[in-house]
Design an enzyme around this catalytic site. Sequence first.
Site, mmCIF file in Angstrom:
data_model
loop_
_atom_site.group_PDB
_atom_site.id
_atom_site.type_symbol
_atom_site.label_atom_id
_atom_site.label_comp_id
_atom_site.label_asym_id
_atom_site.label_seq_id
_atom_site.Cartn_x
_atom_site.Cartn_y
_atom_site.Cartn_z
ATOM 1 N N LYS A 196 0.786 -1.102 -0.022
ATOM 2 C CA LYS A 196 -0.053 -0.039 -0.037
ATOM 3 C C LYS A 196 1.021 1.257 0.060
ATOM 4 O O LYS A 196 2.123 1.136 -0.082
ATOM 5 C CB LYS A 196 -0.867 -0.056 1.282
ATOM 6 C CG LYS A 196 -1.991 -1.244 1.262
ATOM 7 C CD LYS A 196 -2.689 -1.640 -0.020
ATOM 8 C CE LYS A 196 -4.055 -2.211 0.012
ATOM 9 N NZ LYS A 196 -3.930 -3.527 0.229
HETATM 10 C C1 LIG Z 1 -5.263 -4.487 0.761
HETATM 11 C C2 LIG Z 1 -6.906 -4.386 0.866
HETATM 12 C C3 LIG Z 1 -7.576 -4.660 1.806
HETATM 13 C C4 LIG Z 1 -6.951 -5.376 2.987
HETATM 14 O O1 LIG Z 1 -6.099 -4.721 3.757
HETATM 15 P P1 LIG Z 1 -5.205 -5.730 4.807
HETATM 16 O O2 LIG Z 1 -4.745 -4.778 5.511
HETATM 17 O O3 LIG Z 1 -4.293 -6.407 4.095
HETATM 18 O O4 LIG Z 1 -6.318 -6.383 5.612
HETATM 19 C C5 LIG Z 1 -8.802 -4.301 1.849
HETATM 20 N N1 LIG Z 1 -9.424 -3.740 0.518
HETATM 21 C C6 LIG Z 1 -8.702 -3.487 -0.277
HETATM 22 C C7 LIG Z 1 -9.565 -2.673 -1.510
HETATM 23 C C8 LIG Z 1 -7.436 -3.581 -0.415
HETATM 24 O O5 LIG Z 1 -6.792 -3.253 -1.329
#
Ligand SMILES: *Cc1c(COP(=O)(O)O)cnc(C)c1O
Length: 395
Positions: A196
């Site tokens: 992210k």
């Molecule tokens: C990465 C992501 C998640 C989940 O995030 P985590 O921190 O890995 O649980 C949820 N929704 C979207 C759209 C994502 O890209």
Amino acid sequence: MSSRPPPFFRPAHAPGPDHTLLVSEPILGADEKAALARVIDSSSITMGDGVRAFEHAFAEAHGLEDGVAVNSCTAGLHLAIEALGIGSGDEVLVPSLSFVATANAVIYAGATPVFVDVESLQAPVISCEDAARRVSPATKAVIVMHYAGYVVDAAAWRRFADAHGLLLIEDSAHAVGAARGNIFGDAAVFSFFGNKNMTTGEGGMVLSHDPALLRHIRQARGHGMTTSTLGRLAGQAMYDVTMLGYNYRMTELNAALGLVQLAKLRLRNAKRRRLSMAYRRLLASTCPAVTMPFVESQRSSHHILPVLLPPQADRAQVIAALCSEGIQTSIHYPPVHTLTWYRARNPFTHLPITEEFAARELTLPLHPKMEDWQVGSVTQALARALGPNHSGETA
Ligand SMILES: *Cc1c(COP(=O)(O)O)cnc(C)c1O
């Protein structure tokens, strides 16, 4: 010869060999090492002052006063859904063009996700019109997702939720740093996973304008106990449990990484924006048959770089051709309603625009470690992979 771990040990988001340009890559260095060392030298390893400082700093960076840090965005979505009173018998409208966690979190809470199509190939975010068609007496909430970091129309979604008496949740996993002063949902949940815009390894954050909701989420994060880790340290030995809670806590190590990464977020998102604008320009000139969704002026954290290949293009062949030139690509996303487990639950769900978008989508490398010239390398490699007919050039 090499200090690199063997390939089977390398997670998808870890730095690859020098010659591979990855879709995304975390940037971690001396500042993060020093911050981790400070935590290790302290006596407080979890849920201490660092987590609280990170919560305040992250909320402040998004124009709010407070938030609750958790160990993933998925955990945060689960807590937000439950804390808003959504559960068994309730339906929640969700985009199918999202990561599976968006729908999973609804199911964890005992509610039913109802998949909604996207607006258009040019605006691949949950459609207000299709959502309206799928509202039923059981509908309790809608979850919007800021695909690729492009923030959905806040006023339109607030109007939609209010008109239908629905709760509104933002899956803001892609939009870290995009929505400064623009949190419009009853809760917005962010991700700090390794791919992210900023990372804590694993981690997430729930933001809300409502202090009572945040209090509830904070208690549910720690087993539903009435005292916190910090409180017990300060001598509150007795506790009660007044709700079903979970262990969704964040450690001091994660929070220390988060504080360092947050301080760098603005500059890194600015770099993402510059690279994204370069892609838009170069794709238009080098591969005119390839389109980039959204418009440049739209508010975005530029989390990923999705493009739409021409309808006749052989995507598998394009992926292989780019791979052979050392360029990693990805697909965002296989629609959730088409995944085996969800397909079995929803055999008749058909979302034509989502399905067409997902069949033609390709995600190109975009991260702040990239150099501007690499955008040119990628777009030229893409033009070669598509061949003269599809790149739009005349043979
Ligand atoms: C990465 C992501 C998640 C989940 O995030 P985590 O921190 O890995 O649980 C949820 N929704 C979207 C759209 C994502 O890209």
